[in-house]
Design a protein around this motif. Structure first.
Motif, PDB file in Angstrom:
ATOM      1  N   LYS A 230     -68.208 -35.410  -9.232  1.00  0.00           N
ATOM      2  CA  LYS A 230     -67.393 -36.612  -9.399  1.00  0.00           C
ATOM      3  C   LYS A 230     -65.920 -36.222  -9.338  1.00  0.00           C
ATOM      4  N   LEU A 231     -65.098 -37.068  -8.783  1.00  0.00           N
ATOM      5  CA  LEU A 231     -63.639 -36.876  -8.875  1.00  0.00           C
ATOM      6  C   LEU A 231     -63.100 -37.963  -9.800  1.00  0.00           C
ATOM      7  N   HIS A 232     -61.897 -37.709 -10.334  1.00  0.00           N
ATOM      8  CA  HIS A 232     -61.316 -38.706 -11.254  1.00  0.00           C
ATOM      9  C   HIS A 232     -59.950 -39.161 -10.750  1.00  0.00           C
ATOM     10  N   GLY A 233     -59.326 -40.042 -11.488  1.00  0.00           N
ATOM     11  CA  GLY A 233     -58.019 -40.574 -11.098  1.00  0.00           C
ATOM     12  C   GLY A 233     -56.919 -39.532 -11.248  1.00  0.00           C
ATOM     13  N   ALA A 234     -55.756 -39.798 -10.664  1.00  0.00           N
ATOM     14  CA  ALA A 234     -54.618 -38.876 -10.750  1.00  0.00           C
ATOM     15  C   ALA A 234     -53.367 -39.632 -10.307  1.00  0.00           C
ATOM     16  N   THR A 235     -52.222 -38.986 -10.524  1.00  0.00           N
ATOM     17  CA  THR A 235     -50.960 -39.525 -10.002  1.00  0.00           C
ATOM     18  C   THR A 235     -50.337 -38.442  -9.135  1.00  0.00           C
ATOM     19  N   HIS A 236     -49.868 -38.837  -7.962  1.00  0.00           N
ATOM     20  CA  HIS A 236     -49.386 -37.832  -7.004  1.00  0.00           C
ATOM     21  C   HIS A 236     -48.195 -38.396  -6.235  1.00  0.00           C
ATOM     22  N   ARG A 237     -47.183 -37.535  -5.998  1.00  0.00           N
ATOM     23  CA  ARG A 237     -46.014 -37.949  -5.219  1.00  0.00           C
ATOM     24  C   ARG A 237     -46.172 -37.458  -3.775  1.00  0.00           C
ATOM     25  N   VAL A 238     -46.004 -38.361  -2.815  1.00  0.00           N
ATOM     26  CA  VAL A 238     -46.180 -38.011  -1.397  1.00  0.00           C
ATOM     27  C   VAL A 238     -45.051 -37.077  -0.962  1.00  0.00           C
TER      28      VAL A 238
END
Ligand code: EPZ
Length: 428
Positions: A230-238
C-alpha cells in the motif's frame, strides 16, 4: 483562436521566476492514483496540460482540489490535492488521451492498483512516430496480459503484478515513469535497467518514496523497486522546469539581455549552460538560480546533438536553433531522440533564417538579422522557438495557434513583459 504579438529588439532585463516542471507535474499527478489517501502537490504550473490531466483523473475517480498561491509577485504555482478513495473507472478514453501523451501513463497505476486498465493509445505533440512498445513489453514482464483492440490497450493482471528485471533497449522517459509507478505495488523486486534519469524521473521517485515506496538507485539508470502492499498520502513540491529555464536563458542570450532565472538548479541543465557559454553567453550560477548575460559581441555558431539526460535535451533543440539563426558562421544541430522534430525550420525561415535539413541534421547559416512575420506554432517547444526569434526580430510578429504554448509555458507573456519585452495576446 488567440494570437500572440511581439514587437522585437528589446533586450530582456530582470528576473524570471521559473515555474514547476510540466513534465514532472503530470506524472506526479498520475502517481496519486496509487493510493486512496491524499497526495498534495505544490508549485503546480498553470497549464492546459495540467487541466486536461485533472479532467482525466476526475473521470477515474479522483477529487482534485486546486488552490492558488497568494504570492502573485513571484508567479508561484498552485497547490492541488488529489484524492482517489476508490477508482471508479479503469477506462482512459480516447477523447482525453489523444490530447496529451502523458495521460497514457495512467496505465501503470491503474493496472497496479486495480489489476485491469483500458487506455487509449496516446496522442501528444506530432514530433515522431512515438510508439509504446517499451511500456507494453515492460508491463508484460511484470506479469500483465496485454491486448490491443480498436485503438485501446487492454491490460490485466488479476492476481497482481510480479517484480521482474526489465532492461529497456532504449531510454524512454514515459516508459520509465509508467513502469516505476507500476512496480511500487508489484510483489517482490523490480529492477529497471537503462532507465531514464531525467530530473523529472528523480522528482517522481522522490515523491513515491514520500508515499511509502521503496526505491533505490534514484538519479541513476538502474532503479530498484521493492514492491509494497500500500502507498499513503504525502505532500511534495514539483521540481523547477529546466526546459522553461533553458528557453528563457536562450531568449536572454538572443536579445543580449541580463536575466536572472529564479528557482532553477544549474545542475539540472549543465549541458545547456555549457552550449550557451560556447555560443557567447555568460552564465553564472548564483544562490537560488542562474544569471544569463551577453555583452554586445556577436553569437558564435555552435554545434549541438540532442541526447538523453544529462545530455542536451531535445525539448530545447528548437529554441537553440532560433538562437543560431543570428550567430556568426554555420552550426549543425543533430536531433537523435525524435525523427520528425524539425517543424520549426520552415517557420523560422519566415523570419529570414537560413536553415537546410539533411536527415537528422539541420545546418543553420547565421544571418545578419531576422524580421518579424506572421507564423504558426506547430508544437509546444517549436512555439517557444518562434517567440525567441520574434524577440530578436525587427518589426512585429504574430504567432498563431498559441494553444501549443499554453500547454507548457506558465504565464509566458507576463514573465517576458516584466523583463521589457513588447508582447501581448489578442483573445479570439
Ligand atoms: C518525454 O516524452 C517528454 N514528455 C517529452 O517532452 C520529451 O521530449 C521526451 O520525454 C524526451 O526527453 C513528457 O515528459 C510529458 P520518450 P516521451 O519515451 O516519454 C522512443 C515536451 O515538449 N520510444 O523518452 O514520450 C520514442 O519514439 C515533450 O514537453 C519507443 O521507441 O519520450 C522516442 O524516439 C515532447 N518506444 C524515444 O523513444 C516506446 O515505447 C524517446 O521517447 C517509447 C519511446
Amino acid at each position: 483562436m488567440d494570437t500572440i504579438h511581439i514587437r522585437g529588439r528589446h533586450r530582456l532585463n530582470g528576473t524570471i521566476p521559473i515555474s514547476g516542471a510540466k513534465n514532472a507535474a503530470l506524472p506526479l499527478m498520475i502517481a496519486s492514483l496509487l493510493t486512496d489517501e491524499t497526495l498534495t502537490l505544490t508549485n503546480i504550473p498553470r497549464l492546459t496540460d495540467v487541466r486536461t490531466l485533472a479532467k482525466l483523473l476526475g473521470v477515474l475517480g479522483a477529487t482534485v482540489e486546486r488552490s492558488e498561491s497568494a504570492n502573485h509577485a513571484k508567479l508561484e504555482g498552485d497547490t492541488i490535492a488529489l484524492t482517489t478513495p476508490e477508482v471508479v473507472s479503469t477506462l482512459a478514453p480516447y477523447e482525453i488521451v489523444s490530447q496529451i501523451r502523458a495521460t497514457f501513463w495512467v496505465l501503470g497505476p491503474l493496472l497496479a492498483r486495480c489489476g485491469t486498465a483500458k487506455v487509449s493509445l496516446p496522442g501528444g505533440c506530432a514530433i515522431g512516430a512515438r510508439p509504446v512498445d517499451l511500456y507494453l513489453k515492460g508491463l508484460q514482464k511484470l506479469g500483465a496480459a496485454i491486448d490491443l483492440e480498436e485503438g485501446y490497450v487492454l491490460a490485466s493482471a488479476p492476481n497482481g503484478l510480479k517484480g521482474a528485471i526489465i532492461r529497456s533497449p532504449i531510454v524512454s522517459v514515459g516508459a520509465t515513469h509508467t513502469l516505476l509507478m507500476a512496480a511500487t505495488l508489484a510483489e517482490g523486486e523490480t529492477v529497471l535497467e537503462n532507465a531514464a534519469r531525467e530530473p523529472e524521473i528523480t522528482d517522481l521517485a522522490n515523491c513515491l518514496v514520500a508515499m511509502g515506496a521503496k526505491i533505490t538507485g534514484i538519479g541513476t539508470s538502474t532503479l530498484r523497486i521493492q514492491g509494497v502492499d500500500k502507498l499513503h498520502g504525502a505532500t511534495h513540491r514539483v521540481v523547477a522546469d529546466r526546459i522553461e529555464a533553458g528557453t528563457y536563458a536562450v531568449a536572454a542570450a538572443m536579445t543580449g539581455g541580463d536575466v536572472f532565472l529564479d528557482g532553477v538548479d544549474p545542475e539540472s541543465f549543465e549541458a545547456v549552460l555549457s552550449v550557451l557559454r560556447a555560443a557567447g553567453a555568460n552564465v553564472e550560477a548564483r544562490l537560488g538560480g542562474i544569471r544569463i548575460t551577453r555583452n554586445g559581441d556577436k553569437l558564435q555558431a555552435t554545434n549541438v546533438v540532442t541526447q538523453v539526460f544529462p545530455g542536451f535535451p531535445t525539448d530545447l533543440q528548437a529554441q537553440f536553433m532560433a538562437l543560431m539563426t543570428i550567430a556568426d558562421g554555420e552550426s549543425e544541430i543533430t536531433e537523435t531522440i525524435f525523427e520528425n522534430r524539425f517543424m520549426h525550420v520552415q517557420e523560422l525561415a519566415r523570419f529570414g533564417a537560413n536553415i537546410s535539413l539533411h536527415g537528422d541534421k539541420a545546418l543553420v547559416h547565421g544571418v545578419e538579422r531576422l524580421t518579424g512575420a506572421p507564423v504558426m506554432a506547430s508544437d509546444l517547444r517549436a512555439s517557444a522557438a518562434l517567440v525567441i526569434a520574434a524577440l530578436a526580430a525587427e518589426g512585429e510578429t504574430t504567432i498563431n495557434r498559441v494553444y501549443h504554448l499554453d500547454r507548457g509555458f506558465d504565464r509566458m507573456e507576463e514573465k517576458l513583459s516584466a523583463c521589457g519585452a513588447e508582447i501581448w495576446r489578442v483573445k479570439a
